[in-house]
Design a protein around this motif. Structure first.
Motif, PDB file in Angstrom:
ATOM      1  N   THR B 380       1.219  -1.127   0.182  1.00 33.85           N
ATOM      2  CA  THR B 380       0.401  -0.078  -0.099  1.00 33.85           C
ATOM      3  C   THR B 380       1.008   1.633   0.215  1.00 33.85           C
ATOM      4  OG1 THR B 380      -0.509   0.216   2.488  1.00 33.85           O
ATOM      5  CG2 THR B 380      -1.878  -0.901   1.224  1.00 33.85           C
ATOM      6  N   PRO B 381       1.795   1.176  -0.631  1.00 30.98           N
ATOM      7  CA  PRO B 381       2.837   2.210  -1.229  1.00 30.98           C
ATOM      8  C   PRO B 381       2.089   3.565  -1.328  1.00 30.98           C
ATOM      9  CG  PRO B 381       2.824   1.110  -2.921  1.00 30.98           C
ATOM     10  CD  PRO B 381       2.058   0.238  -1.553  1.00 30.98           C
ATOM     11  N   VAL B 382       1.998   4.547  -0.495  1.00 34.96           N
ATOM     12  CA  VAL B 382       0.951   6.161  -1.360  1.00 34.96           C
ATOM     13  C   VAL B 382       2.297   7.222  -1.272  1.00 34.96           C
ATOM     14  CG1 VAL B 382      -0.549   8.060  -0.758  1.00 34.96           C
ATOM     15  CG2 VAL B 382      -0.732   4.949  -0.039  1.00 34.96           C
ATOM     16  N   TRP B 383       2.322   8.524  -2.141  1.00 34.74           N
ATOM     17  CA  TRP B 383       3.320   9.077  -2.873  1.00 34.74           C
ATOM     18  C   TRP B 383       2.700   9.969  -1.421  1.00 34.74           C
ATOM     19  CZ3 TRP B 383       6.376   7.426  -7.503  1.00 34.74           C
ATOM     20  CH2 TRP B 383       7.181   8.378  -7.418  1.00 34.74           C
ATOM     21  N   SER B 384       3.968  10.930  -0.900  1.00 35.09           N
ATOM     22  CA  SER B 384       3.520  12.011  -0.591  1.00 35.09           C
ATOM     23  C   SER B 384       3.276  13.841  -1.161  1.00 35.09           C
ATOM     24  CB  SER B 384       5.411  12.350   0.496  1.00 35.09           C
ATOM     25  OG  SER B 384       4.710  14.114   0.667  1.00 35.09           O
ATOM     26  N   PRO B 385       1.774  14.368  -0.876  1.00 33.49           N
ATOM     27  CA  PRO B 385       2.081  15.039  -1.821  1.00 33.49           C
ATOM     28  C   PRO B 385       3.330  16.080  -1.568  1.00 33.49           C
ATOM     29  CG  PRO B 385       1.125  15.471   0.330  1.00 33.49           C
ATOM     30  CD  PRO B 385       1.584  13.911   0.442  1.00 33.49           C
ATOM     31  N   ARG B 386       4.146  15.725  -0.858  1.00 28.55           N
ATOM     32  CA  ARG B 386       5.592  17.035  -1.092  1.00 28.55           C
ATOM     33  C   ARG B 386       5.860  16.344  -2.037  1.00 28.55           C
ATOM     34  NH1 ARG B 386       6.794  19.146   3.803  1.00 28.55           N
ATOM     35  NH2 ARG B 386       5.883  19.933   4.963  1.00 28.55           N
ATOM     36  N   PHE B 392       3.745   3.728   3.951  1.00 32.89           N
ATOM     37  CA  PHE B 392       3.324   2.194   3.443  1.00 32.89           C
ATOM     38  C   PHE B 392       3.206   1.572   4.023  1.00 32.89           C
ATOM     39  CE2 PHE B 392       7.473   2.579   4.546  1.00 32.89           C
ATOM     40  CZ  PHE B 392       8.068   1.822   5.266  1.00 32.89           C
ATOM     41  N   THR B 393       2.539   0.508   4.672  1.00 31.47           N
ATOM     42  CA  THR B 393       2.360  -1.235   5.462  1.00 31.47           C
ATOM     43  C   THR B 393       2.657  -1.833   4.795  1.00 31.47           C
ATOM     44  OG1 THR B 393      -0.430  -0.847   4.773  1.00 31.47           O
ATOM     45  CG2 THR B 393       0.529  -2.521   6.090  1.00 31.47           C
ATOM     46  N   HIS B 401       3.094  -2.394   9.966  1.00 31.50           N
ATOM     47  CA  HIS B 401       3.405  -1.013  10.408  1.00 31.50           C
ATOM     48  C   HIS B 401       2.851   0.350   9.647  1.00 31.50           C
ATOM     49  CE1 HIS B 401       6.361  -2.762  13.797  1.00 31.50           C
ATOM     50  NE2 HIS B 401       6.583  -4.241  12.433  1.00 31.50           N
ATOM     51  N   ILE B 402       2.770   0.666   9.857  1.00 26.70           N
ATOM     52  CA  ILE B 402       2.887   1.876   8.664  1.00 26.70           C
ATOM     53  C   ILE B 402       4.262   3.245   9.153  1.00 26.70           C
ATOM     54  CG2 ILE B 402       1.608   4.308   8.425  1.00 26.70           C
ATOM     55  CD1 ILE B 402       0.029   1.490   8.262  1.00 26.70           C
ATOM     56  N   GLY B 403       5.043   2.978   7.965  1.00 26.89           N
ATOM     57  CA  GLY B 403       6.086   3.824   7.750  1.00 26.89           C
ATOM     58  C   GLY B 403       6.257   4.153   6.540  1.00 26.89           C
ATOM     59  N   PRO B 424      -2.156   3.608   4.315  1.00 25.44           N
ATOM     60  CA  PRO B 424      -2.147   4.987   4.624  1.00 25.44           C
ATOM     61  C   PRO B 424      -2.483   6.097   4.079  1.00 25.44           C
ATOM     62  CG  PRO B 424       0.295   4.199   4.267  1.00 25.44           C
ATOM     63  CD  PRO B 424      -0.901   3.187   4.529  1.00 25.44           C
ATOM     64  N   THR B 425      -2.598   7.512   4.214  1.00 25.11           N
ATOM     65  CA  THR B 425      -3.256   8.479   3.890  1.00 25.11           C
ATOM     66  C   THR B 425      -2.794   9.799   3.854  1.00 25.11           C
ATOM     67  OG1 THR B 425      -5.394   9.256   2.336  1.00 25.11           O
ATOM     68  CG2 THR B 425      -5.306   9.026   4.602  1.00 25.11           C
ATOM     69  N   TRP B 426      -1.861  10.526   3.027  1.00 23.49           N
ATOM     70  CA  TRP B 426      -1.735  11.891   3.491  1.00 23.49           C
ATOM     71  C   TRP B 426      -2.492  13.027   3.552  1.00 23.49           C
ATOM     72  CZ3 TRP B 426       3.709  11.631   4.652  1.00 23.49           C
ATOM     73  CH2 TRP B 426       5.308  10.653   4.455  1.00 23.49           C
ATOM     74  N   SER B 427      -2.158  14.187   4.903  1.00 21.44           N
ATOM     75  CA  SER B 427      -2.674  14.851   5.363  1.00 21.44           C
ATOM     76  C   SER B 427      -2.168  15.541   4.261  1.00 21.44           C
ATOM     77  CB  SER B 427      -2.710  15.879   6.432  1.00 21.44           C
ATOM     78  OG  SER B 427      -1.029  16.272   6.492  1.00 21.44           O
ATOM     79  N   PRO B 428      -2.872  17.341   4.192  1.00 25.27           N
ATOM     80  CA  PRO B 428      -2.538  18.005   2.430  1.00 25.27           C
ATOM     81  C   PRO B 428      -1.341  18.241   1.954  1.00 25.27           C
ATOM     82  CG  PRO B 428      -4.657  17.829   2.995  1.00 25.27           C
ATOM     83  CD  PRO B 428      -4.214  17.046   3.959  1.00 25.27           C
TER      84      PRO B 428
END
Lengths: 173, 477
Positions: B380-386, B392-393, B401-403, B424-428
């Motif tokens: 579950t990789p998610v790219w940061s908005p930055r 990831f999980t 773990h969330i990392g 995981p999901t990123w704050s804006p």
């Protein structure tokens, strides 16, 4: 011979009653009516004593096969069960089947969907290799969304890593 | 205030906030970066440093260390006197807005509110001069003074932020207006400005989260799509619970949601318009399963997984469902894609090595590069908005773990550990991560949690019931 068969059936029925889950999804039956040819309406006719009934298929032959952690290969026991399934399907061409693949909860959601699809496909391929027409079979994965057992130990996980062959009326075209 | 405005639904059709350029607020200072603000920047840099720290230990082949930091930062004390009611009917609203601003700021773990009963100076009017010594005396470093007026069906709020120790106003005073039903957004907007001025980073309070609301026993769980403000207010259900729904994602501007539904009996991708809550299935190849859809950053394309014959690969199609194009072609499982913010690359998970690991490839496909090399499984990789980090999980030794890690896989850092953390999901602003935490056993259930990227401030998100699969919207316009 006939007595023996009956004894087995009764035992199987008892075992099922003992661990049966009152929930309507017990046995891994589809959560949603897939519609069309796969609708599950009216398949409860006949009891487990009737070798022509879907109940006999699911409870006496066995509609489930189990898998090792993160694996989709079929064990010898699974192959034996599936050979029985294939034979029954060959003798009952009026039925089709949906093969449901499931995973235990130790995995991420989308990966487990893909893993369940692998398991369902293993079963489908084996049934086809045993002479069942592919047009009568369809696969679906529920990933970890529909566990059969709800504890969080290996005992339950082992039962949840499964593929279930669900009989429905109406052979595929 | 007795009316419970949290029952009101803010939909995409809510009138946009009116921002007026500092009307009656006069002040002269252009505050240089010093005092409180400088301190906060140092603090944010320290948080970043925490993430960079464990590089060396990870680069080696030895066992990956699990380091979860906590409580190393002292939150900045601030004072938030109740906003002044400037019209007779604004008292309840002023109190509510003040409360939400305080909850936003303190909820970050970066700020600590000094209780109002400790305040010495009382503001009779918005323009009452600040008596700085009254605020240094109680050790307030930031002071927020505001006022609320009702104008017909509109709420007007104005505020000023003061740096107590440098004795100066920090930034311009501002005035915002919105319809009464959007009063929470007003409060979040004020808190975003304050957060941004003090930390030097953009805020994240005026945002929403789409997620899956859960009920029922574990083996017959009912799931429905829901949307809420980031803090759990204004919950609105987008689907009924007649079928399983999974893993929603917002469009880049938050107006649509992609998700996976079992409504046909098989996993399919559906796109939902948040404004009018209408949804349509996207096309599929018969006999396949499609799932794990995400929008491209320009909103024009969808990357997703398609399963055919037991094998799952990544595909891309136009947002209207046309032009399907294969991105991976491998007998392994490829799923959980996430675009880089510039749209040029996709990070995803694959078990081509034998276990789930993370890979990055061009957004048009091609040979991927593996980036995860620690022990265990990564998904579950998610790219940061930055653009700088990938969340990831990780599954290792029976724990989840969330990392976060750099996009080249370096500087891996685990932020949480539990029986089952995932998604995981990123704050804006890329500072906070929300995720699903599930508890074990027959009575186990899913709940949303958030944690900041240093591993601090882990807390449950109030969703009023079991919930999973959160996806954070961008900052609202």
């Amino acid at each position: 011979m006939k007595l023996g068969t009956k004894a087995v059936i009764v035992l199987a029925g008892l075992a099922l009653a003992a661990c049966n889950n009152p929930d309507k999804y017990a046995g891994g039956a589809g959560v949603v009516d897939p519609g069309g040819a796969y609708g599950d309406g009216g398949i409860t006719q006949g009891g487990i004593n009737d070798p022509n009934s879907p109940a006999y298929f699911s409870q006496t032959i066995g509609d489930k096969v189990l898998f090792a952690v993160d694996q989709s290969t079929l064990s010898p026991e699974a192959r034996t069960t599936l050979s029985g399934q294939a034979q029954w399907l060959s003798q009952h061409p009026q039925y089709a089947a949906i093969i449901e693949g499931h995973a235990d909860e130790q995995g991420t959601r989308e990966y487990n969907l893909a893993l369940g699809a692998r398991r369902a496909n293993s079963v489908q391929e084996y049934l086809i290799s045993q002479g069942v027409a592919g047009s009568r079979l369809r696969t679906v994965s529920y990933g970890k969304e529909r566990p059969l057992e709800v504890c969080s130990t290996e005992d339950c996980y082992a039962k949840n890593r499964r593929a279930v062959t669900v009989i429905s009326l109406g052979a595929g075209s | 205030m007795t009316r419970d405005m949290s029952d009101r639904q803010i939909t995409a059709t809510a009138p946009a906030l009116v921002m007026r350029g500092r009307p009656e607020i006069r002040y002269k200072c252009k505050t240089p970066m010093k005092g409180m603000r400088m301190m906060m920047r140092v603090l944010m840099a320290a948080l970043a440093a925490l993430i960079l720290a464990p590089v060396a230990s990870f680069a080696q082949n030895g066992p990956l260390r699990i380091e979860i930091t906590d409580g190393v930062i002292e939150p900045l004390p601030y004072a938030l006197p109740g906003f002044i009611a400037e019209t007779g009917d604004a008292g309840g609203m002023a109190a509510d807005i003040t409360r939400v601003i305080g909850a936003d700021l303190s909820g970050t773990g970066l700020f600590r509110e000094i209780p109002q009963d400790a305040h010495i100076q009382r503001f009779g009017a918005f323009d009452t001069p600040v008596s700085y010594s009254d605020w240094t005396a109680i050790n307030a470093q930031a002071l927020i003074v505001g006022a609320v007026a009702m104008q017909g069906d509109k709420v007007v709020v104005k505020f000023r932020l003061f740096d107590v120790y440098s004795g100066q106003q920090l930034g311009d005073g501002q005035q915002l207006a919105a319809s009464v039903g959007s009063w929470r957004r007003l409060a979040h907007k004020v808190a975003d400005v304050i957060y941004s001025r003090i930390t030097g980073e953009s805020g994240y309070f005026d945002s929403r989260v789409v997620y899956v609301s859960e009920s029922g026993p574990k083996n017959a769980r009912q799931k429905r799509l829901a949307i809420m403000d980031y803090d759990g207010a204004n919950i609105q259900y987008l689907t009924d619970s007649s079928t399983i729904v999974l893993a929603p994602r917002f469009s880049p501007n938050g107006d649509r949601v992609l998700y996976t539904t079992f409504e046909t009996g098989f996993p399919r991708i559906k796109m939902l318009n948040v404004g009018n809550v209408s949804a349509q299935l996207l096309p599929e190849v018969p006999g396949t399963m499609t799932f794990a859809p995400r929008f491209s950053p320009d909103g024009g394309a969808i990357v997703y997984s398609m399963e055919q014959g037991g094998n799952t690969d990544l595909w891309k199609m136009g947002v209207n469902g046309g032009g399907a194009q294969r991105l991976t072609n491998s007998p392994s499982i490829e799923t959980a894609p996430s675009y880089s913010p510039d749209g040029g690359r996709i990070v995803f998970e694959s078990d081509r090595s034998g276990t789930q690991q993370l890979y990055i490839m061009s957004a048009s496909g091609g040979e991927p590069t593996r980036i995860s090399f620690g022990e265990g499984r990564y998904g579950t990789p998610v790219w940061s908005p930055r653009g700088d980090l990938i969340a990831f999980t990780k599954q290792h030794a029976g724990r989840f773990h969330i990392g976060v890690m750099r996009t080249d896989g370096s500087e891996e850092r685990l932020l949480t550990a539990s029986f089952l953390d995932e998604g995981p999901t990123w704050s804006p602003n890329g500072r906070v991560i929300m995720f699903t935490r599930e508890s074990p056993g027959a009575a186990g259930g899913a709940q949303l949690y958030s944690v900041d990227i240093s591993g601090r401030n882990l807390k449950a998100v109030n969703t009023g019931g079991a919930a999973s699969d959160p996806a954070w919207s961008p900052l609202l316009p």
